[in-house]
Structure formats: structure tokens, C-alpha cells
Design a protein around this motif. Structure first.
Motif, PDB file in Angstrom:
ATOM      1  N   MET A   1       0.353  -1.389  -0.135  1.00 47.74           N
ATOM      2  CA  MET A   1       0.377   0.167  -0.063  1.00 47.74           C
ATOM      3  C   MET A   1       0.773   0.995  -0.126  1.00 47.74           C
ATOM      4  N   LYS A   2       0.524   1.933  -0.734  1.00 45.62           N
ATOM      5  CA  LYS A   2       1.036   3.515  -1.240  1.00 45.62           C
ATOM      6  C   LYS A   2       0.334   4.829  -0.609  1.00 45.62           C
ATOM      7  N   ILE A   3       1.074   5.255   0.610  1.00 48.73           N
ATOM      8  CA  ILE A   3       0.451   6.658   1.195  1.00 48.73           C
ATOM      9  C   ILE A   3       0.942   8.011   0.279  1.00 48.73           C
ATOM     10  N   ALA A   4       0.107   8.396   0.380  1.00 51.67           N
ATOM     11  CA  ALA A   4       0.516  10.108  -0.282  1.00 51.67           C
ATOM     12  C   ALA A   4       0.530  10.840   1.139  1.00 51.67           C
ATOM     13  N   ILE A   5       1.109  11.432   2.293  1.00 51.44           N
ATOM     14  CA  ILE A   5       1.011  12.375   2.541  1.00 51.44           C
ATOM     15  C   ILE A   5       0.717  14.001   2.226  1.00 51.44           C
ATOM     16  N   PRO A  17       3.292   1.626   5.018  1.00 52.45           N
ATOM     17  CA  PRO A  17       2.832   1.373   6.514  1.00 52.45           C
ATOM     18  C   PRO A  17       3.761   1.377   7.368  1.00 52.45           C
ATOM     19  N   GLU A  18       5.093   0.659   6.769  1.00 55.73           N
ATOM     20  CA  GLU A  18       6.267   0.124   7.469  1.00 55.73           C
ATOM     21  C   GLU A  18       7.055   1.248   7.890  1.00 55.73           C
ATOM     22  N   GLU A  19       7.105   2.204   6.812  1.00 56.88           N
ATOM     23  CA  GLU A  19       7.583   3.372   7.024  1.00 56.88           C
ATOM     24  C   GLU A  19       7.162   4.932   8.146  1.00 56.88           C
ATOM     25  N   MET A  20       6.026   4.166   8.213  1.00 59.00           N
ATOM     26  CA  MET A  20       4.576   5.456   8.897  1.00 59.00           C
ATOM     27  C   MET A  20       5.213   5.357  10.471  1.00 59.00           C
ATOM     28  N   LEU A  21       5.357   3.620  11.024  1.00 54.59           N
ATOM     29  CA  LEU A  21       5.441   2.962  12.157  1.00 54.59           C
ATOM     30  C   LEU A  21       6.657   3.254  12.877  1.00 54.59           C
ATOM     31  N   GLU A  22       7.729   2.800  11.493  1.00 54.38           N
ATOM     32  CA  GLU A  22       8.890   3.302  11.661  1.00 54.38           C
ATOM     33  C   GLU A  22       9.327   4.955  12.596  1.00 54.38           C
ATOM     34  N   GLY A  23       8.646   5.550  11.808  1.00 54.49           N
ATOM     35  CA  GLY A  23       9.004   6.751  11.521  1.00 54.49           C
ATOM     36  C   GLY A  23       7.947   8.233  12.985  1.00 54.49           C
ATOM     37  N   ILE A  32      -3.480   3.633  14.311  1.00 55.95           N
ATOM     38  CA  ILE A  32      -4.999   4.064  14.175  1.00 55.95           C
ATOM     39  C   ILE A  32      -5.049   4.513  12.740  1.00 55.95           C
ATOM     40  N   ILE A  33      -3.732   5.557  12.257  1.00 52.16           N
ATOM     41  CA  ILE A  33      -4.413   6.399  10.684  1.00 52.16           C
ATOM     42  C   ILE A  33      -4.052   5.139   9.978  1.00 52.16           C
ATOM     43  N   ILE A  34      -2.958   4.341  10.091  1.00 50.86           N
ATOM     44  CA  ILE A  34      -3.120   2.926   8.893  1.00 50.86           C
ATOM     45  C   ILE A  34      -4.276   2.086   9.221  1.00 50.86           C
ATOM     46  N   SER A  35      -5.199   1.859  10.318  1.00 48.47           N
ATOM     47  CA  SER A  35      -6.651   1.212  10.655  1.00 48.47           C
ATOM     48  C   SER A  35      -7.408   2.321   9.461  1.00 48.47           C
TER      49      SER A  35
END
Length: 62
Positions: A1-5, A17-23, A32-35
């Protein structure tokens, strides 16, 4: 899954999602955001002390 911010209306970057959890310092907030993204495809979170928000949107893999 690719996410634009987006910060307000300005595109910031693409992430996963993996980069978000690390960052994220707050892992629960990241989960919560990923869910929300998996459920609805988009998510918005307010920026503290501002009228702007951070928008997350699932985009197609290229």
C-alpha cells in the motif's frame, strides 16, 4: 500500500505503512491512521495549534 501525505493542500511525500510505524513517535496513533486508511482510503489529522491538517490518502502503486 502506497500512501500520499499532504500538509494542508501541499503534497509532502509518499510513504508506506511500515515507514509510518518506524517514523512515528506515537505508535498507537500510527496504527489508528493505518487502520483508517485500510478501512476508508483516506484519513485527516489536525495540526496542533493550526487550522491546517495533515491528510493521508491511499494511492495506486506505480
Amino acid at each position: 500500500m502506497k500512501i500520499a501525505i499532504y500538509f494542508g493542500k501541499r503534497f509532502e511525500k509518499y510513504t508506506t505503512p511500515e515507514e509510518m510505524l518506524e517514523g512515528f513517535h506515537d505508535k498507537e496513533k500510527a496504527k489508528i491512521i493505518i487502520s483508517d486508511l485500510k478501512r476508508t482510503g483516506a484519513c485527516a489529522r489536525p495540526i496542533k495549534g493550526s487550522i491546517e491538517a495533515v491528510y493521508y490518502k491511499v494511492v495506486p502503486e506505480s
